[in-house]
Each structure stands twice: as structure tokens, then as C-alpha cells.
Design an enzyme around this catalytic site. Structure first.
Site, PDB file in Angstrom:
ATOM      1  N   TYR A  33      -2.006   5.622  -1.351  1.00 14.43           N
ATOM      2  CA  TYR A  33      -1.063   6.741  -1.388  1.00 14.43           C
ATOM      3  C   TYR A  33      -0.055   6.501  -2.502  1.00 14.43           C
ATOM      4  O   TYR A  33       0.501   5.397  -2.640  1.00 14.43           O
ATOM      5  CB  TYR A  33      -0.311   6.880  -0.064  1.00 14.43           C
ATOM      6  N   GLU A  65       2.615  14.218  -4.976  1.00  7.80           N
ATOM      7  CA  GLU A  65       1.868  13.227  -4.207  1.00  7.80           C
ATOM      8  C   GLU A  65       0.416  13.173  -4.653  1.00  7.80           C
ATOM      9  O   GLU A  65      -0.163  14.193  -5.024  1.00  7.80           O
ATOM     10  CB  GLU A  65       1.873  13.569  -2.711  1.00  7.80           C
TER      11      GLU A  65
END
Length: 385
Positions: free
Chosen positions: A108, A196
Site C-alpha cells: 500500500y 493512493e
């Protein structure tokens, strides 16, 4: 402003972040043609402004071009319901048809503004592929953070620190840090409020790709980026919110039955709180701003009561820049134009408050004037029932 996954990936690719080969399909035939060009198997991903698509059936695998066309036929024109959309779901009008990758590991990467320290913060985690809120809650030690100094962005040593912190082998440090630097550059270039990559995948061949991407743009910066404003997909937004944006009104639809019209975001939040405290449920957040004119107030009122769930309205105004008499005049004109039949409670204080109250009381319309917020909230909750 939210944008689609494929749009976010196009931005990331311009800043050196590797993304899978893929194209957007609006019809089943386009999906077939893209699958033929890319080579099967391919994955078809519903382009909606919501997460949780995989669990909701919004991401599907096709082994052949004909299967890709059939899956596209089943998905296009439907509404995808995920845990982030609410029961009404989001319309599916386009699909990202993308190559599949042999995934070995998922990471991530994210960057957003941390208002508590007034700095952008870059986040990285070895637990990719799941919601970062879940990681932060259940395994906070896996969420690494680096605060970015204003004007400097993500520095190379910070990227390396995060990469080593995730326990990556030496061979992956360079490609992963390159993706980090690209993400940070894209975030600053488009003046985003959130960017993101989840997940950033490492393939079995040791390559790095942004398998999924999300970018939210700062509405207040869009005047500097007219090309980004064109990426807006109003079909993904609440129609009343789209209508409100035309008049520079800050409107967010909620699921209650008491409409709220307030000037100032802080007062609007306090108004919703006191309605809840009185046992009611607000139907919206609506901040008309400090400098609203009569026309804006009229449009705000029209949008507010366009919600069929609204059974009563609370107008809570502190007259400073927006004088009470101007607010009262706008509300009266709107009420007459729209033939309003639901009860309206008005609480106002500040500049020209007596004149404002007089305008309301002499209008001949169904207004109830309250002296304070607590009384106003109790009145509107009772009338809404």
C-alpha cells in the site's frame, strides 16, 4: 473531486509509475476489441466512485474476448452496490479492461494532508490489497509514515526508509521507491487531497505495477487545472449536490428528514448536532456562505426542498456578512415561487435581525420564528414528526 481509477492511472503513468496495460470500454463490443488487443485473460473493472468493488462483483475475469463482451453486457448499465455506496449504488457506464498480472506480493502507498501537523504525510504498508483503515486499526505497526516538508515533497531518503521499513529485498528497493516518488510528484502536480495505490503489486518476475489507484482532487485548486476539471463524472454524484455546485453552494445530502440551511460550516455542523440531540435526523448539510445573495438563497432553498425526504426545514443564520434581512427576503421569495407546504422554523441572530424577523412574520407564509438554537431544534423535530 473524485475521479475514476483509469483517470488516476493515466496521471500516475505521466509521472513514471508503472501501470498495467488497459483501455476503457463503454460498450460490450469495445470490451471485446480491447481484450483482443491486450490478449486474454483480462480483468474487467467497473469504474465507479467507490471502493469494495471486488466483493460486490464489480471486478471480473474473462478468459476470451467473447467472454469479455458478455461480462461487459452484464455489467454496463447496472448499479453497483458496495459498502461505500449505500443501498442505492453507483451507475456503471464504463469499464476498465486490463491485462492480468502474476501477483506475488501487495503493498500500500498513499499520501494525504495531515491537518494536525499541517503537512502532507506519505504512508506505506506491507499489508496492501485491503482497506488501509482496517490495517491502521488492527495492525498499526504495519502502517509507516513520513511527514513531508512543505516545498520539498517526498525526499529520496524518506522513500528508501519506507521501502526498507516494509521489509523489501534489496532488488525491489529501487523500483518501489521510484513508484513512491512518482506518486508524490503526481499528488503535488495535480494538487490532490488524496492519492493512493492499493495495491502496488510485485509480480513473480520482480516487476512493480499500480494495480489499483485512487486520486481525489482539491476542488479549490481546480481553477488552476481546467484540464482536470474535465475529468468530473457527474453521473457518479448525488444529483442535488451537482445542482448545488452550479451556484457555489456547499451541499451534502444525508438520510434524515429535516432540511438545514445555515451560513458557515461550523454553525452548520453545530446545527446538525443539535437536531440529533433533540431526537431528529438532518437531511443535509447546506452552507450558503457568508456572502450569499438573494438569488443564491433562493436556489439553496429550492435544492433543499427538492429532497422528497425533507418533512420540515430549519433555517439557522447568524447575520454578519449575510444580513438577516437579505436572508429573510430570499427565503420569502423562494417560498412563494415554490409553493412550499412543509413547516419552516427560522432562527436568526445578528445584523438587521429585527428587520429580518419582521419580513418573515409579515410574509403571510408558514414560518415559525425561534429565539434560540435549542428551541428551534426542538420545534423542527416536533414538526417533522
Amino acid at each position: 473531486m473524485k475521479i475514476h481509477e483509469h483517470q488516476a492511472k493515466e496521471i500516475l503513468a505521466r509521472h513514471g509509475v508503472p501501470v498495467p496495460r488497459g483501455e476503457v470500454a463503454y460498450t460490450p463490443d469495445q470490451a471485446r476489441q480491447i481484450a483482443e488487443r491486450i490478449g486474454c485473460p483480462v480483468v474487467l473493472k467497473a469504474q465507479v466512485h467507490a471502493g469494495g468493488r471486488g466483493k460486490a462483483g464489480g471486478i471480473r475475469l474473462a478468459q476470451t474476448p467473447d467472454e469479455a463482451a458478455e461480462i461487459a453486457r452484464q455489467m454496463l448499465g447496472t448499479r453497483l452496490v458496495t459498502h461505500q455506496t449505500g443501498p442505492e449504488g453507483k451507475p456503471v457506464h464504463r469499464l476498465l479492461v486490463e491485462e492480468t498480472l502474476p501477483v506475488e506480493r501487495e503493498l500500500y502507498l498513499g499520501i494525504t494532508l495531515d491537518r494536525s501537523i499541517a503537512k502532507n504525510v506519505f504512508m506505506a504498508s506491507s499489508a496492501g490489497g485491503v482497506e488501509i483503515e482496517e490495517v491502521a486499526r488492527e495492525h498499526p505497526e504495519l502502517l509507516l509514515k513520513e511527514a513531508l516538508e512543505p516545498g520539498l515533497g517526498l525526499l529520496p531518503f524518506q522513500a528508501r526508509k519506507l521501502a526498507y521499513g516494509m521489509g523489501l529485498p534489496q532488488a525491489l528497493i529501487r523500483p518501489v521507491t521510484t513508484a513512491m516518488m512518482g506518486l508524490a510528484e503526481a499528488y503535488h502536480a495535480v494538487e490532490a487531497s488524496l492519492a493512493e495505490i492499493n495495491p502496488l503489486v510485485i509480480t513473480t518476475h520482480g516487476q512493480v505495477y499500480a494495480l489499483d489507484a485512487k486520486i481525489n482532487l482539491d476542488d479549490n485548486a481546480l481553477f488552476r487545472h481546467p484540464e482536470l476539471a474535465q475529468l468530473r463524472d457527474v453521473e457518479q454524484e448525488e444529483p442535488l449536490e451537482v445542482e448545488a455546485s452550479k451556484y457555489r453552494l456547499n451541499y451534502i445530502k444525508l438520510d434524515g428528514n429535516i432540511g438545514c440551511m445555515v451560513n458557515g460550516a461550523g454553525l452548520a455542523m453545530a446545527t446538525m448536532d443539535i437536531i440529533k440531540y433533540a431526537g431528529g435526523n438532518p437531511a443535509n448539510f447546506l452552507d450558503v456562505g457568508g456572502g450569499a445573495d438573494v438569488e443564491q438563497i433562493r436556489n439553496a432553498f429550492r435544492i433543499l426542498i427538492s429532497d422528497p425526504n425533507v418533512k420540515a426545514v430549519l433555517i439557522n443564520i447568524f447575520g454578519g456578512i449575510l444580513r438577516c434581512d437579505r436572508l429573510a427576503q430570499g427565503v420569502v421569495e423562494a417560498a412563494r415561487d415554490l409553493d412550499i407546504r412543509i413547516p419552516i422554523v427560522v432562527r436568526m441572530e445578528g445584523t438587521n435581525v429585527e428587520l429580518g424577523r419582521k419580513i418573515l412574520q409579515e410574509s403571510g407564509l408558514n414560518f415559525t420564528v425561534a429565539e434560540d438554537m435549542k428551541t428551534a431544534a426542538e420545534m423542527v423535530v416536533r414538526l417533522a414528526q
